[in-house]
Structures are given as structure tokens and as C-alpha cells.
Design a protein around this motif. Structure first.
Motif, PDB file in Angstrom:
ATOM      1  N   GLY A   5       0.838  -1.190   0.000  1.00 29.35           N
ATOM      2  CA  GLY A   5       0.000   0.000   0.000  1.00 29.35           C
ATOM      3  C   GLY A   5       0.876   1.243   0.000  1.00 29.35           C
ATOM      4  O   GLY A   5       2.108   1.157   0.119  1.00 29.35           O
ATOM      5  N   ASP A   6       0.242   2.403  -0.198  1.00 27.44           N
ATOM      6  CA  ASP A   6       0.954   3.684  -0.165  1.00 27.44           C
ATOM      7  C   ASP A   6       2.037   3.788  -1.241  1.00 27.44           C
ATOM      8  O   ASP A   6       3.041   4.477  -1.062  1.00 27.44           O
ATOM      9  CB  ASP A   6       1.575   3.942   1.221  1.00 27.44           C
ATOM     10  CG  ASP A   6       0.539   3.822   2.314  1.00 27.44           C
ATOM     11  OD1 ASP A   6      -0.563   4.347   2.116  1.00 27.44           O
ATOM     12  OD2 ASP A   6       0.823   3.186   3.337  1.00 27.44           O
ATOM     13  N   GLU A   7       1.824   3.123  -2.365  1.00 25.92           N
ATOM     14  CA  GLU A   7       2.801   3.187  -3.459  1.00 25.92           C
ATOM     15  C   GLU A   7       2.534   4.386  -4.367  1.00 25.92           C
ATOM     16  O   GLU A   7       3.372   4.715  -5.216  1.00 25.92           O
ATOM     17  CB  GLU A   7       2.744   1.915  -4.323  1.00 25.92           C
ATOM     18  CG  GLU A   7       2.974   0.604  -3.582  1.00 25.92           C
ATOM     19  CD  GLU A   7       1.654  -0.056  -3.188  1.00 25.92           C
ATOM     20  OE1 GLU A   7       0.607   0.632  -3.186  1.00 25.92           O
ATOM     21  OE2 GLU A   7       1.672  -1.249  -2.866  1.00 25.92           O
ATOM     22  N   ALA A  52      -8.120   2.509   3.211  1.00 24.38           N
ATOM     23  CA  ALA A  52      -7.297   3.071   2.141  1.00 24.38           C
ATOM     24  C   ALA A  52      -7.219   4.589   2.245  1.00 24.38           C
ATOM     25  O   ALA A  52      -8.152   5.231   2.721  1.00 24.38           O
ATOM     26  CB  ALA A  52      -7.885   2.697   0.791  1.00 24.38           C
ATOM     27  N   GLY A  53      -6.082   5.140   1.820  1.00 31.05           N
ATOM     28  CA  GLY A  53      -5.956   6.591   1.746  1.00 31.05           C
ATOM     29  C   GLY A  53      -5.206   6.913   0.474  1.00 31.05           C
ATOM     30  O   GLY A  53      -4.006   6.696   0.387  1.00 31.05           O
ATOM     31  N   HIS A  54      -5.923   7.358  -0.548  1.00 28.22           N
ATOM     32  CA  HIS A  54      -5.283   7.652  -1.831  1.00 28.22           C
ATOM     33  C   HIS A  54      -5.034   9.153  -1.947  1.00 28.22           C
ATOM     34  O   HIS A  54      -5.967   9.940  -1.964  1.00 28.22           O
ATOM     35  CB  HIS A  54      -6.156   7.150  -2.995  1.00 28.22           C
ATOM     36  CG  HIS A  54      -6.208   5.644  -3.064  1.00 28.22           C
ATOM     37  ND1 HIS A  54      -6.974   4.961  -3.965  1.00 28.22           N
ATOM     38  CD2 HIS A  54      -5.556   4.701  -2.329  1.00 28.22           C
ATOM     39  CE1 HIS A  54      -6.791   3.658  -3.787  1.00 28.22           C
ATOM     40  NE2 HIS A  54      -5.949   3.478  -2.796  1.00 28.22           N
ATOM     41  N   GLY A  77       1.143   7.763   7.534  1.00 23.51           N
ATOM     42  CA  GLY A  77      -0.109   7.244   6.971  1.00 23.51           C
ATOM     43  C   GLY A  77      -1.100   8.331   6.574  1.00 23.51           C
ATOM     44  O   GLY A  77      -1.362   9.240   7.353  1.00 23.51           O
ATOM     45  N   ALA A  78      -1.669   8.198   5.369  1.00 22.23           N
ATOM     46  CA  ALA A  78      -2.670   9.164   4.889  1.00 22.23           C
ATOM     47  C   ALA A  78      -3.985   8.983   5.632  1.00 22.23           C
ATOM     48  O   ALA A  78      -4.787   9.909   5.740  1.00 22.23           O
ATOM     49  CB  ALA A  78      -2.890   8.989   3.387  1.00 22.23           C
ATOM     50  N   THR A  79      -4.234   7.787   6.185  1.00 24.00           N
ATOM     51  CA  THR A  79      -5.487   7.518   6.890  1.00 24.00           C
ATOM     52  C   THR A  79      -5.311   7.672   8.394  1.00 24.00           C
ATOM     53  O   THR A  79      -6.157   8.247   9.070  1.00 24.00           O
ATOM     54  CB  THR A  79      -5.985   6.084   6.551  1.00 24.00           C
ATOM     55  OG1 THR A  79      -6.199   6.022   5.150  1.00 24.00           O
ATOM     56  CG2 THR A  79      -7.276   5.742   7.273  1.00 24.00           C
ATOM     57  N   PRO A 118       3.622   6.738  11.563  1.00 20.26           N
ATOM     58  CA  PRO A 118       4.852   6.699  10.771  1.00 20.26           C
ATOM     59  C   PRO A 118       4.950   5.361  10.047  1.00 20.26           C
ATOM     60  O   PRO A 118       4.647   4.314  10.626  1.00 20.26           O
ATOM     61  CB  PRO A 118       5.968   6.830  11.812  1.00 20.26           C
ATOM     62  CG  PRO A 118       5.337   6.613  13.136  1.00 20.26           C
ATOM     63  CD  PRO A 118       3.864   6.831  12.997  1.00 20.26           C
ATOM     64  N   ARG A 119       5.317   5.391   8.781  1.00 20.36           N
ATOM     65  CA  ARG A 119       5.486   4.144   8.034  1.00 20.36           C
ATOM     66  C   ARG A 119       6.899   3.619   8.252  1.00 20.36           C
ATOM     67  O   ARG A 119       7.843   4.406   8.233  1.00 20.36           O
ATOM     68  CB  ARG A 119       5.265   4.403   6.537  1.00 20.36           C
ATOM     69  CG  ARG A 119       3.855   4.875   6.226  1.00 20.36           C
ATOM     70  CD  ARG A 119       3.719   5.326   4.774  1.00 20.36           C
ATOM     71  NE  ARG A 119       2.368   5.806   4.502  1.00 20.36           N
ATOM     72  CZ  ARG A 119       2.066   6.709   3.576  1.00 20.36           C
ATOM     73  NH1 ARG A 119       3.018   7.225   2.807  1.00 20.36           N
ATOM     74  NH2 ARG A 119       0.820   7.083   3.399  1.00 20.36           N
ATOM     75  N   GLN A 120       7.051   2.310   8.465  1.00 21.41           N
ATOM     76  CA  GLN A 120       8.388   1.710   8.532  1.00 21.41           C
ATOM     77  C   GLN A 120       8.947   1.672   7.109  1.00 21.41           C
ATOM     78  O   GLN A 120       8.209   1.431   6.154  1.00 21.41           O
ATOM     79  CB  GLN A 120       8.319   0.303   9.102  1.00 21.41           C
ATOM     80  CG  GLN A 120       7.773   0.242  10.535  1.00 21.41           C
ATOM     81  CD  GLN A 120       7.862  -1.185  11.070  1.00 21.41           C
ATOM     82  OE1 GLN A 120       8.951  -1.742  11.194  1.00 21.41           O
ATOM     83  NE2 GLN A 120       6.720  -1.769  11.393  1.00 21.41           N
TER      84      GLN A 120
END
Ligand code: IMP
Ligand code: MG
Length: 327
Positions: free
Chosen positions: A12-14, A41-43, A245-247, A251-253
Motif C-alpha cells: 500500500g501507499d505506493e 485506504a488513503g489515496h 499514513g494518509a489515513t 509513521p510508516r516503517q
């Protein structure tokens, strides 16, 4: 029918939102169909200079293209209406273009309360898992049985198959590494994030033309398992790349791109085009590496990395993107 599909190749988050939004702007598509996931999801989409984050609503609404929430999705009705209002307050006409498949499922307050207790997976706490569980236990609530959704309900079969002029863009959510079957179970979401998810939403396999696989030049993951290794460069990438994260804002690893995992998701999805997003972030930190089972490969510059990727993933067209709003 002609169908193009956009899928995430990592966790996700690509940058699927960006790719779907840009493809939808072509004027070629009659429909955009979201085929999996819910408000987990967070686009992130940049439209006419403004930043939007969509959760349920397919990117077709930005261009007046019929936008369908498909049967593989689960819907939080309150959040959907909030999202509609948010987009409309920015001048996007949503109501005239948004449709919901009657056989999509609904996330209830009980699903949310149950998911709020999760500590094992690190979910987005949006009620996704419990909603899909109830769907498969055959005790779920379908969109067609919710009066609030009545104005949006569409007969998906006649909408997509009534004539031969349908050109549909299928918008996936999450990614291969989170797929219920192919991801790192149990650290996965509860839906089908591969091209198979689009097929089960009423897209015949022989209508599929292009499969756009979206990846980043490095990897990120949000959830309970340990993903980031100890190199301090990853916190630098997180900051330069705004990897939060957009949602959920978490913090993303961060880690290097795993080339064998990527090849597997390209093969299983039958990807014809690959977009590598955020190549500019590696340019900023001046470090280019790839993980293989035999250890890390260290490249001198972006050109070296890009020619390695082209060689490894030959057969697909590859785009290296360095911009948040175009591929
Ligand atoms: P769930 O989908 O909320 O059940 O969460 C399951 C796992 O998928 C967790 O690790 C989430 O962080 C991750 N996840 C779900 N949706 C997204 C997304 O849109 N982007 C990135 N990770 C996601
Ligand atoms: Mg996202």
C-alpha cells in the motif's frame, strides 16, 4: 469492454491514487471501479493544485467519470458521506457520478468497535477485518439493504455489460504484500488486492488490457510486524518522503526495495506497466539499494538502479517518477 487495472505491488501507499487520477484524466474511460478495501485506504491525489485524500471514492469523480464502489469493497456509510461532503466543499461534483454496487458490504459500528481492540495486526481500526469476516460468514449487511445508500445503488451487471463501449479503469487499494492470500499472513488486510479482485467485481479476464503495477523506489509498511532494519537512513527517507499514513497518520516503517518480492507480485498480477514512484526521494538521500536473498546490492546512482530494474523486470514498460502529481 476494455479494462485497465491499477494495483499496488508492495504494502500500500505506493501512489496508486496518483496513477489512477492521471489515467482517469485521459478522457478514455467511461467508468472507474474501486474493487477492494474500505476506508482503510488513503489515496493521495493532487488535483488542480489542491491535495485530496480519498478513502472510498474512486478517482473518476475528479473528471466527471462514473465512479463505482464495487462488490469487493466494504463501506463505512458515515465516513462515505463525510468524504462526499469534503470533496463537494472543494467543488468536486461527486453525487452525479458516484455509484455503489448493491452487493458491496457495509461496515457497522460493531465492526468498528471490534477492530478498535486489535493489537496483533496493527490494523487501521476501520472495521475492515470484521466486516469481511461477516461477509464470508454470510451474516453481513449489503449496501442494497441500507436506505441511506439507495440513491447510489447501481446494477453493476447492466452498467458494465449493457453495451460494448465500456472502458473501465479498475482502482485497487492496498497492495500485494497486504493481500489476504499473497501477503505476509497474518499481517495482511482482509481483501483481494491483486488483479483477481477486479475480475471478481464483474470484469471479464479477457477484457483486461493493461495492468498498471505501482511501486515505490523503496518500501514502506504500516502495521504491527517489524519491517524496518536498523540503518538510520530509513528515518531520513521517512522524513524526506513524508512517509506517514494518509489515513491514520502513523509513521510508516521504511526499508529497501525487495526485488524478488516485487517480481513475484509483477508475475502474479500479470503487470504490463510498472510505475516506480518517489525516485526523487532516493536522489535526495543519495543512496540506492535493493534487497535480494543474497544480501543488499548497492548502486552508485539512480541510473544504475534504474537499468538494473529494467533488466530484472524486462517484459513490462517501466516509468520512473519524480513528481507527486504526474507519472
Ligand atoms: P486493515 O486493513 O485496517 O485491517 O489493516 C491490516 C493491515 O493493512 C495493517 O498493517 C494496516 O496498516 C495495513 N493497511 C490497510 N490499508 C492500508 C493502506 O491503504 N495503506 C497502507 N497500509 C494499509
Ligand atoms: Mg495510502
Amino acid at each position: 469492454m476494455i479494462a485497465d487495472v491499477v494495483v499496488g505491488l508492495q504494502h500500500g501507499d505506493e501512489g496508486k491514487g496518483k496513477v489512477t487520477h492521471q489515467l482517469a484524466s485521459s478522457g478514455e474511460y467511461t467508468h472507474v471501479l474501486r474493487f477492494n478495501g474500505g476506508c482503510n485506504a488513503g489515496h493521495t491525489i493532487y488535483h488542480l493544485g489542491k491535495k485530496f485524500v480519498t478513502h472510498h471514492i474512486p478517482a473518476g469523480v475528479f473528471y466527471g467519470v462514473k465512479s463505482i464502489i464495487g462488490p469487493g469493497c466494504v463501506i463505512n456509510i458515515e465516513k462515505l458521506f463525510k468524504e462526499i461532503k469534503g470533496l463537494e466543499s472543494e467543488g468536486i461534483n461527486v453525487r452525479d457520478y458516484l455509484y455503489v454496487a448493491g452487493n458491496a458490504h457495509v461496515i457497522t459500528a460493531e465492526h468498528m468497535a471490534e477492530d478498535a481492540q486489535d493489537t496483533k495486526i496493527g490494523t487501521t481500526k476501520s472495521g475492515n477485518g470484521p466486516a469481511y469476516r461477516d461477509k464470508y460468514s454470510r451474516v453481513g449487511l449489503r449496501a442494497e439493504n441500507c436506505p441511506e445508500l439507495a440513491p447510489f445503488i447501481v446494477d453493476l451487471y447492466s452498467e458494465l455489460h449493457k453495451d460494448h463501449s465500456v472502458v473501465v479503469l479498475c482502482e485497487g487499494a492496498q497492495g500485494f504484500g497486504l493481500d489476504i492470500d499473497w501477503g505476509d499472513y497474518p499481517y495482511v488486510t482482509s481483501s483481494h488486492c491483486t488483479v483477481g479482485g477486479a475480475v471478481s467485481c464483474g470484469i471479464p479476464h479477457n477484457a483486461i488490457r493493461n495492468v498498471w503495477g505501482v511501486a515505490k523506489a523503496y518500501e514502506t509498511y504500516v502495521g504491527a510486524k517489524k519491517f524496518e532494519s536498523s540503518d538510520p537512513i530509513f528515518s531520513k527517507i521517512r522524513d524526506v518522503g513524508s512517509e506517514y499514513g494518509a489515513t491514520t497518520g502513523r509513521p510508516r516503517q521504511v526499508n529497501w526495495l525487495n526485488i524478488e518480492d516485487l517480481k513475484k507480485s509483477v508475475d502474479i498480477n500479470g503487470v504490463t506497466q510498472i510505475v516506480f514512484n518517489k525516485c526523487d526521494i532516493l536522489d535526495s538521500v543519495k543512496c540506492w539499494k535493493v534487497i535480494t536473498t543474497n544480501g543488499l546490492i548497492n548502486f552508485k546512482n539512480a541510473t544504475e538502479l534504474e537499468s538494473y530494474l529494467k533488466g530484472y523486470l524486462h517484459g513490462a514498460d517501466i516509468i520512473f517518477s519524480r513528481s507527486p502529481n504526474k507519472i
